[in-house]
Design an enzyme around this catalytic site. Structure first.
Site, PDB file in Angstrom:
ATOM      1  N   HIS A  72      19.195 -28.072 -34.475  1.00 41.92           N
ATOM      2  CA  HIS A  72      18.627 -29.203 -34.598  1.00 41.92           C
ATOM      3  C   HIS A  72      19.768 -29.794 -34.304  1.00 41.92           C
ATOM      4  O   HIS A  72      20.277 -30.150 -35.362  1.00 41.92           O
ATOM      5  CB  HIS A  72      17.719 -29.468 -35.566  1.00 41.92           C
ATOM      6  CG  HIS A  72      17.132 -28.112 -35.474  1.00 41.92           C
ATOM      7  ND1 HIS A  72      14.838 -29.259 -35.843  1.00 41.92           N
ATOM      8  CD2 HIS A  72      16.276 -27.004 -35.364  1.00 41.92           C
ATOM      9  CE1 HIS A  72      14.110 -28.209 -35.519  1.00 41.92           C
ATOM     10  NE2 HIS A  72      15.242 -26.912 -35.036  1.00 41.92           N
ATOM     11  N   TYR A 200       9.244 -36.737 -38.244  1.00 41.91           N
ATOM     12  CA  TYR A 200       9.101 -38.130 -39.050  1.00 41.91           C
ATOM     13  C   TYR A 200       8.400 -38.671 -38.407  1.00 41.91           C
ATOM     14  O   TYR A 200       8.001 -39.596 -37.606  1.00 41.91           O
ATOM     15  CB  TYR A 200      10.264 -38.944 -40.097  1.00 41.91           C
ATOM     16  CG  TYR A 200      10.960 -37.517 -40.053  1.00 41.91           C
ATOM     17  CD1 TYR A 200      12.008 -36.872 -40.058  1.00 41.91           C
ATOM     18  CD2 TYR A 200      11.038 -37.120 -42.131  1.00 41.91           C
ATOM     19  CE1 TYR A 200      12.565 -35.283 -40.438  1.00 41.91           C
ATOM     20  CE2 TYR A 200      11.760 -36.330 -42.118  1.00 41.91           C
ATOM     21  CZ  TYR A 200      12.802 -35.312 -41.315  1.00 41.91           C
ATOM     22  OH  TYR A 200      13.708 -35.274 -42.232  1.00 41.91           O
ATOM     23  N   LYS A 296      16.973 -32.669 -48.708  1.00 40.12           N
ATOM     24  CA  LYS A 296      18.391 -32.618 -49.230  1.00 40.12           C
ATOM     25  C   LYS A 296      18.971 -32.206 -50.605  1.00 40.12           C
ATOM     26  O   LYS A 296      19.556 -31.702 -51.328  1.00 40.12           O
ATOM     27  CB  LYS A 296      18.848 -34.535 -50.103  1.00 40.12           C
ATOM     28  CG  LYS A 296      19.209 -35.219 -48.799  1.00 40.12           C
ATOM     29  CD  LYS A 296      20.481 -34.589 -47.878  1.00 40.12           C
ATOM     30  CE  LYS A 296      20.517 -35.581 -46.340  1.00 40.12           C
ATOM     31  NZ  LYS A 296      22.099 -34.864 -46.131  1.00 40.12           N
ATOM     32  N   TYR A 384      22.600 -37.292 -42.877  1.00 37.59           N
ATOM     33  CA  TYR A 384      20.800 -36.611 -42.235  1.00 37.59           C
ATOM     34  C   TYR A 384      22.176 -35.497 -42.158  1.00 37.59           C
ATOM     35  O   TYR A 384      21.231 -34.232 -43.111  1.00 37.59           O
ATOM     36  CB  TYR A 384      20.028 -36.480 -41.278  1.00 37.59           C
ATOM     37  CG  TYR A 384      19.084 -36.144 -41.122  1.00 37.59           C
ATOM     38  CD1 TYR A 384      19.069 -34.567 -40.917  1.00 37.59           C
ATOM     39  CD2 TYR A 384      17.941 -36.060 -41.852  1.00 37.59           C
ATOM     40  CE1 TYR A 384      17.870 -33.719 -40.748  1.00 37.59           C
ATOM     41  CE2 TYR A 384      17.069 -35.773 -42.059  1.00 37.59           C
ATOM     42  CZ  TYR A 384      16.739 -34.503 -41.065  1.00 37.59           C
ATOM     43  OH  TYR A 384      15.581 -33.442 -41.407  1.00 37.59           O
TER      44      TYR A 384
HETATM   45  C1  PHB Z   1      10.129 -28.530 -44.291  1.00 34.16           C
HETATM   46  O1  PHB Z   1      10.512 -27.956 -43.326  1.00 34.16           O
HETATM   47  O2  PHB Z   1       9.503 -28.098 -45.754  1.00 34.16           O
HETATM   48  C2  PHB Z   1      11.430 -30.278 -44.914  1.00 34.16           C
HETATM   49  C3  PHB Z   1      11.443 -30.380 -43.419  1.00 34.16           C
HETATM   50  C4  PHB Z   1      12.571 -32.102 -43.869  1.00 34.16           C
HETATM   51  C5  PHB Z   1      11.790 -32.719 -44.783  1.00 34.16           C
HETATM   52  C6  PHB Z   1      11.361 -32.000 -46.227  1.00 34.16           C
HETATM   53  C7  PHB Z   1      10.599 -30.753 -46.065  1.00 34.16           C
HETATM   54  O3  PHB Z   1      12.783 -33.768 -44.438  1.00 34.16           O
END
Ligand code: PHB
Ligand code: APR
Length: 389
Positions: A72, A200, A296, A384
């Site tokens: 990604h 998000y 993280k 990130y």
């Molecule tokens: C997940 O895919 O479970 C996931 C991905 C990103 C996050 C938290 C959980 O920040």
């Protein structure tokens, strides 16, 4: 039994540490209290930083990740102004790999089996002894018998609820914690992910996240009050709430389906210091917990393992015992940086029960800076994808 390093806990930290130490010629045993199936049944985040991906390559377990993992180059954020994207590649030249933690653990188990690793499952009542001496030892119970492991070093990879951290006296330990006033209700469904990248969402009704494991397995979350229980949330109620919190162009076209896993997780930030006590070293969730917002947890376990392998190989192979004292400070510097990022992203994206109108305006201003300022996006992207080890 006698080994050079006894590892308590067979999750990602313990297995990755054992794999890398064995590849360096150091003998290990992993003592895991659950069954292998139980460990592999855990549903956890699957966003790998570059550093974690490189650790998988160093450990010789990256083949399936390279084949099945999804690179990604960015992520989407949704606010009341709509969707915008943070382009990691453009802002910091790096990406992340979406590859489930279950897959990571499976790959580590397969590699450990191939190396003839000593992994004891259902090791009950593990206890650490003489950790401040130069001859520490560990006991555990299995099949009605008590077993002893003599070792040179002990790695506490046994997670937040393990036995290792409490072995360090409270007079020695400092703990830092923030508990968040909400949880994440998560579901896994055999559906096509709502989008090609993660979304998000900051919404007046609360945070939501659209993620995935692969092109046929989606992972979704909504922020819920701590008083909620899974039983209160039917699949239908989840989908209705989730689709209210994300942009209509996504909600109206996404595939929904029955949940194959549904659970509520609390959110906390937690760090314990020091991470070394005598011959005992804390690794991963045994030493720190991050809210999942910044993805993280697994990635911090990887950098802890990196620093501990560096210290243990220097001490064991090069007879440089002084290197052992570098583990804690090096690991904690990166831990606190990731702790800050995870706290920042959690504070930015969630609605807090006690937040004031001023708080809301500040949150909106922060989101506007993130949407419109290159420097804000560079900082977010670098954190990130993972800061250097
Ligand atoms: C997940 O895919 O479970 C996931 C991905 C990103 C996050 C938290 C959980 O920040
Ligand atoms: N004795 C032996 N094993 C134990 C004990 C004990 N007393 N207590 C816990 N364990 C085992 C657990 O069963 C688990 O398999 O230790 C392991 C710890 O694994 P995790 O909790 O996954 O922690 P860690 O390996 O540090 O991985 C960190 O993985 O689970 C995620 O959220 C976590 O993303 C983070 C990353």
């Amino acid at each position: 039994m006698r080994v050079q390093v006894a590892i308590i806990g067979g999750g990602p930290s313990g297995l990755l540490l054992s794999q890398l130490l064995m590849r360096a010629g150091i003998s290990t045993v992993v003592l895991e209290r659950q069954t292998r199936d139980y460990v592999l049944s855990r549903i956890r985040a699957g966003v790998l930083e570059q550093g974690m991906a490189d650790m998988m390559r160093r450990a010789g377990v990256a083949e399936r990740m390279e084949r099945e993992g999804h690179v990604h180059d960015g992520t989407m954020l949704s606010t009341q102004n709509g969707l915008f994207r943070i382009d990691f590649k453009e802002r910091c030249g790096q990406s992340v790999i979406v590859y489930g933690q279950t897959e990571v653990t499976q790959d580590l188990y397969a590699a450990q089996d191939a190396m003839g690793a000593q992994i004891v499952h259902e090791a009950k009542n593990v206890a650490l002894h003489d950790v401040t001496s130069d001859k520490p030892w560990v006991t555990y119970e299995k099949d009605g018998q008590t077993h002893r492991v003599d070792c040179d070093y002990i790695a506490g990879c046994d997670g937040f609820h393990g036995v290792s951290r409490p072995t360090i006296p409270t007079s020695v330990r400092a703990e830092f914690e923030r508990v968040y006033p909400f949880g994440w209700l998560g579901i896994l469904s055999r559906t096509k992910p709502a989008a090609d990248e993660l979304i998000y969402a900051n919404h007046p009704r609360g945070f939501a996240l659209a993620s995935m494991r692969n092109e046929k397995l989606s992972r979704y979350y909504v922020q819920v009050p701590l008083t909620d229980t899974v039983e209160q949330w039917s699949d239908e109620a989840f989908w209705d709430e989730f689709r209210r919190r994300i942009p209509a162009q996504v909600a109206d076209t996404m595939e929904i389906g029955p949940s194959i896993e549904k659970s509520i997780a609390p959110l906390r930030s937690f760090v314990t210091e020091p991470m070394k006590y005598g011959r005992l070293f804390l690794v991963g969730d045994a030493a720190h917990i991050v809210p999942p917002t910044g993805a993280k947890g697994l990635n911090l376990a990887a950098s802890d393992v990196h620093y501990l392998v560096e210290a243990l190989t220097a001490a064991i192979l090069d007879k440089d015992a002084a290197a052992l004292d570098q583990y804690g400070p090096k690991a904690l510097a990166r831990i606190w940086s990731a702790m800050r990022f995870s706290w920042w992203m959690t504070t930015l994206m969630h609605r807090f029960p006690d937040q004031t109108e001023f708080d809301q305006k500040i949150q909106e201003a922060e989101l506007t800076q993130l949407e419109t300022m290159e420097s804000a996006q560079v900082t977010m992207a670098r954190n990130y994808v993972g800061l250097p080890y």
